[in-house]
Design an enzyme around this catalytic site. Sequence first.
Site, PDB file in Angstrom:
ATOM      1  N   VAL A 261       6.945   8.688   2.762  1.00 41.86           N
ATOM      2  CA  VAL A 261       8.238   8.028   2.898  1.00 41.86           C
ATOM      3  C   VAL A 261       8.115   6.668   3.578  1.00 41.86           C
ATOM      4  CG1 VAL A 261       8.738   9.224   5.072  1.00 41.86           C
ATOM      5  CG2 VAL A 261      10.626   8.337   3.688  1.00 41.86           C
ATOM      6  N   ASP A 262       7.225   6.538   4.554  1.00 35.83           N
ATOM      7  CA  ASP A 262       7.120   5.285   5.298  1.00 35.83           C
ATOM      8  C   ASP A 262       6.695   4.125   4.406  1.00 35.83           C
ATOM      9  OD1 ASP A 262       7.822   6.526   7.709  1.00 35.83           O
ATOM     10  OD2 ASP A 262       5.753   7.077   8.129  1.00 35.83           O
TER      11      ASP A 262
ATOM     12  N   GLY B  28       3.311   0.888   5.667  1.00 29.82           N
ATOM     13  CA  GLY B  28       4.363   1.620   6.363  1.00 29.82           C
ATOM     14  C   GLY B  28       4.026   1.943   7.803  1.00 29.82           C
TER      15      GLY B  28
ATOM     16  N   ALA C  38       0.854  -1.182   0.000  1.00 27.49           N
ATOM     17  CA  ALA C  38       0.000   0.000   0.000  1.00 27.49           C
ATOM     18  C   ALA C  38       0.893   1.237   0.000  1.00 27.49           C
ATOM     19  CB  ALA C  38      -0.903  -0.007   1.229  1.00 27.49           C
ATOM     20  N   LEU C  39       0.950   1.924  -1.116  1.00 25.06           N
ATOM     21  CA  LEU C  39       1.812   3.095  -1.276  1.00 25.06           C
ATOM     22  C   LEU C  39       0.979   4.361  -1.122  1.00 25.06           C
ATOM     23  CD1 LEU C  39       4.010   1.940  -4.284  1.00 25.06           C
ATOM     24  CD2 LEU C  39       4.721   2.158  -1.901  1.00 25.06           C
ATOM     25  N   SER C  40       1.125   5.026   0.005  1.00 24.90           N
ATOM     26  CA  SER C  40       0.344   6.231   0.277  1.00 24.90           C
ATOM     27  C   SER C  40       0.899   7.450  -0.438  1.00 24.90           C
ATOM     28  CB  SER C  40       0.319   6.506   1.779  1.00 24.90           C
ATOM     29  OG  SER C  40       1.614   6.873   2.234  1.00 24.90           O
ATOM     30  N   GLY C  41       2.149   7.378  -0.849  1.00 24.28           N
ATOM     31  CA  GLY C  41       2.827   8.539  -1.413  1.00 24.28           C
ATOM     32  C   GLY C  41       3.781   9.173  -0.428  1.00 24.28           C
TER      33      GLY C  41
ATOM     34  N   CYS D 131     -10.507   3.698   9.391  1.00 26.90           N
ATOM     35  CA  CYS D 131      -9.886   3.570   8.074  1.00 26.90           C
ATOM     36  C   CYS D 131      -8.954   2.367   8.031  1.00 26.90           C
ATOM     37  CB  CYS D 131      -9.137   4.850   7.723  1.00 26.90           C
ATOM     38  SG  CYS D 131      -8.488   4.881   6.039  1.00 26.90           S
TER      39      CYS D 131
ATOM     40  N   MET E 175      -4.294   3.726  -2.831  1.00 31.43           N
ATOM     41  CA  MET E 175      -5.728   3.750  -2.577  1.00 31.43           C
ATOM     42  C   MET E 175      -6.253   5.176  -2.727  1.00 31.43           C
ATOM     43  SD  MET E 175      -5.994   1.135   0.665  1.00 31.43           S
ATOM     44  CE  MET E 175      -4.447   1.688   1.409  1.00 31.43           C
TER      45      MET E 175
ATOM     46  N   CYS F 255      -7.939  13.268   7.100  1.00 31.31           N
ATOM     47  CA  CYS F 255      -7.623  13.434   5.679  1.00 31.31           C
ATOM     48  C   CYS F 255      -8.798  13.956   4.866  1.00 31.31           C
ATOM     49  CB  CYS F 255      -7.102  12.126   5.095  1.00 31.31           C
ATOM     50  SG  CYS F 255      -8.318  10.795   5.024  1.00 31.31           S
TER      51      CYS F 255
END
Length: 369
Positions: free
Chosen positions: A11-12, A125, A6-9, A101, A32, A206
Amino acid sequence: MRVLAALSGGVDSAVAAARAVDAGHEVVGVHMALTRNRAQTRSGSRGCCSIEDSGDARWAAELLGIPFYVWDLSEEFEERVVSDFLSEYRAGRTPNPCVRCNERVKFDALLERGLAMGFDAVVTGHYARLSGGAADGHPGDPSNLRLARAADRAKDQSYVLAVSGMRGLSRALFPLGDAPSKAAVRAEAEARGLPVAAKPDSYDICFVADGDTRGFLERSLGSRPGPMVSPDGQVLGHHDGYFGFTVGQRKGLGLSRPAADGRPRYVLETRPATNEVVVGPEELLRRTSMKATDLVLLTEPGHESTWPQVSLQVRAHGRPVPATVTIDEAAATLSAELHEPLRGVAAGQSAVVYGGPDGDQVLAQATIA
């Protein structure tokens, strides 16, 4: 294993995906998309999962050499997180949308799609230590599963992950659980040439683009003027909607008259049935017991029903307090007697129980009633 990262955008998640690649997993990156609202595009990453973040996620995936997709989970997010957030405030409770979430989107919805496509586990992350299940090469097997606080206590996210339960966590990988600090993770990202190494952390809710939670609630739920009262029922002022206040709040009460003793007032309770906000002195916020429902257990079979020496935490970065906790597994409830008073406990918050030899293992989670 074949895993979804899961790549949130941020760094973690980028470093977590990189570590999964290093571990030899077949990794596919997915971002997502949780909203279709263009107002979610921000500068400086005020919140997570904004439109600008998808570009950063794609860039990180390209540098890692992994496939990348954007999944539209906006409908699931609206139904499972935003609508729940509004209904909880309407009911006079104080929800934690990040808990919802993690439970209902970042694990449930992601796993639902991932498992249907033949993936074994998800990589995120999050900062938490996890053993058993996918973490030990046995995805889907909850036996010997153990969720514990991260090595970096300042970044620990075990509190928001506890609600995911044994099933979800048995298919999760948290490669950053043993990271000594966020600074170390940023340094690793820079060394790997990841473009998000210096990207600021996300914060705030968010889906509240401007950070004004009360304004968001008023726009969504409307205005409902009512009285602000003392514990004995004396009208002290008026408000535009009980749902704009939460237990423990001090600022923004709009009271022109000070208390008789000159001390500050705090929100003690909201009463949806009568549209009242009850305010009073700080000492009335202190609680020495609580009850919670929707119990989620993260312990091995054969556990005791009463834990006399554990700690209880009711906020993501709150102070854990020593407690005696009794669980009723059949009724899915939890009750706690606190060994020292806890201030500002509100219905709707997540209560997480920690114990084990080091006191950092998550034993259970429930929602304060």
